[in-house]
Write an enzyme that holds these catalytic residues in place. Structure first.
Site, PDB file in Angstrom:
ATOM      1  CG  PHE A 141      38.873   8.143 -22.982  1.00  0.00           C
ATOM      2  CD1 PHE A 141      39.687   9.206 -23.328  1.00  0.00           C
ATOM      3  CD2 PHE A 141      37.904   8.346 -22.021  1.00  0.00           C
ATOM      4  CE1 PHE A 141      39.538  10.449 -22.726  1.00  0.00           C
ATOM      5  CE2 PHE A 141      37.738   9.583 -21.417  1.00  0.00           C
ATOM      6  CZ  PHE A 141      38.551  10.635 -21.773  1.00  0.00           C
ATOM      7  CG  ASP A 227      37.211   1.985 -17.455  1.00  0.00           C
ATOM      8  OD1 ASP A 227      36.096   2.298 -16.999  1.00  0.00           O
ATOM      9  OD2 ASP A 227      38.021   2.822 -17.906  1.00  0.00           O
ATOM     10  CE  LYS A 268      31.800   8.397 -19.059  1.00  0.00           C
ATOM     11  NZ  LYS A 268      32.000   9.846 -18.980  1.00  0.00           N
TER      12      LYS A 268
END
Length: 418
Positions: A141, A227, A268
């Site tokens: 994801f 990531d 985030k």
């Protein structure tokens, strides 16, 4: 009709139906707690998918954002601003890369990394511009843009959005043999991977997977792209998940177990949940392949984002959040295993730091995990299922040991009701 019902109905009528939230409407947050519009208090055990590692409305972040918002919010990159250079220097030194390219969302940062990889592949490695290939893992994801969902294995994310972007090869996660075979293709220019797959259900690879994958990429002259949008910024018990089991008493680059990616993707918690901030870091030989006018963002690198990101990372260091995540994570998994040993409802706990998940003993298409999360909310704890029968637990990293054990009691009580 309660205020909760009214607000849910309002969103349902006028908003797109692209999310399926739990039936709570939140209006206030402080540290590890949130309150709904009826005044009920909850433990937040999701942290906005790890964006609120520093806790809700951290006073240092609120003050930093407020001061800068009253001074200057946006210039675009048509001009220099007084804060971006400070941010660039801070980030480059903090993570030990030559350059940083700021964006806003995690998906934008992933797209930036993919573009950087392709630019490097064509201009430095010399691969034909029509042929460069990037390897990714199944159950990944990385975001929801058209390019990113083109290499997704999640039908909900992918189906109906074709035609898809070419240039990607999907291999099994945590499979070094598959990576070795894929790297034989001379047209491969990059390998992008999540050090822990969060959305897939907190899938933790073998301890040697990340360092060996990085070395294999180096040997093949292929960029290793990490990531860390969800796993980064202390979530897994170290500043970055690629740090391995380091103590975080020093910066990551000084740790023996640190696996240094060629391209690092952050988002985030880089803003502590205050403001959209993401970033891509790389050294000059990669970053400087993108030249003026070839990539950008109106809001990327704006003064508010720059100030908030610096403050967010200061909180991580000053409050020892990585160490706290590591200690509480070990405690949490131990407590979950104790519950598992005396119950048939939960079959497994897995995770690292305070990124954890439990697997419910039911099929992925069942409603059991959802119903458990609804009952958890009734009992004062907010979590969310993923992949049907998995519940992810990821509280803010400012949580105390006493609060964690209170949450364990709520989880145990709720599971006993099933």
């Amino acid at each position: 009709m309660t205020r909760t019902d009214e607000l849910i109905a309002l969103e349902d009528k006028y908003g797109a139906h692209n999310y399926h939230p739990l039936p709570v409407v939140l209006e206030k947050g402080d540290g590890v707690f949130v309150w709904d519009v009826e005044g009920k208090k909850y433990y937040d055990f999701l942290s906005a998918y790890s964006a609120v590692n520093q806790g809700h409305c951290h006073p240092h972040l609120v003050e930093t954002m407020t001061k800068q918002a009253q001074k200057l919010t946006l210039t675009s990159r048509a001009f220099y601003n007084a804060e971006l250079g400070k941010f660039d220097k801070f980030m480059s030194e903090y993570f030990a890369f030559d350059k940083v390219l700021p964006m806003n969302s995690g998906a934008e940062a992933v797209e930036t990394a993919l573009k950087l990889c392709r630019k490097w592949g064509h201009e430095v490695k010399g691969v034909n511009p029509a042929a460069g290939k990037i390897i990714v893992c199944d159950q990944n994801f990385h975001g929801r843009t058209t390019t990113i969902i083109s290499f997704s294995s999640d039908p909900d994310a992918k189906d109906g959005y074709g035609p898809y972007t070419p240039g990607f090869e999907v291999i099994p996660y945590n499979d070094l043999a598959a990576l070795k075979n894929a790297l034989k293709d001379e047209e491969v220019i990059g390998f992008m991977v999540e050090p822990i797959q969060g959305e897939a259900g907190v899938m933790v690879p073998d301890a040697d997977y990340i360092p060996k994958a990085a070395q294999m990429c180096k040997d093949a002259n292929v960029l290793f792209i990490a990531d860390e949008v969800q796993t980064g910024i202390a979530r897994t018990g170290s500043l970055l998940a690629v740090c391995g089991n380091c103590s975080c008493e020093n910066k990551c680059e000084r740790q023996e177990s640190y696996t240094r990616p060629d391209i690092l993707i952050l988002g985030k918690a880089l803003s502590g949940g205050m403001y959209p901030v993401s970033a891509v870091l790389a050294d000059d030989d990669i970053m400087l392949t993108i030249r003026p006018g070839q990539h950008g963002s109106t809001f990327g690198g704006n003064p508010v984002a720059a100030q908030v990101a610096i403050a967010a990372l200061e909180v991580v260091s000053d409050e020892n959040l990585a160490q706290n995540a590591r200690k509480l994570g070990e405690m949490f998994r131990s407590e979950m295993q104790r519950i598992i040993d005396s119950s048939d409802l939960v079959t497994k706990v897995r995770g690292k730091g305070l990124l954890n998940a439990i697997v419910i003993n039911d099929t992925p298409d069942s409603k059991t995990a959802w119903n458990i999360c609804v009952k958890l909310a009734e009992n004062g704890l907010l979590a969310k299922p993923t992949h049907g029968n998995i519940i992810r637990f990821a509280p803010p990293l400012v949580m105390t040991e006493e609060q964690l054990m209170d949450c364990v009691s709520i989880i145990e009580k709720t599971l006993s009701e099933f």
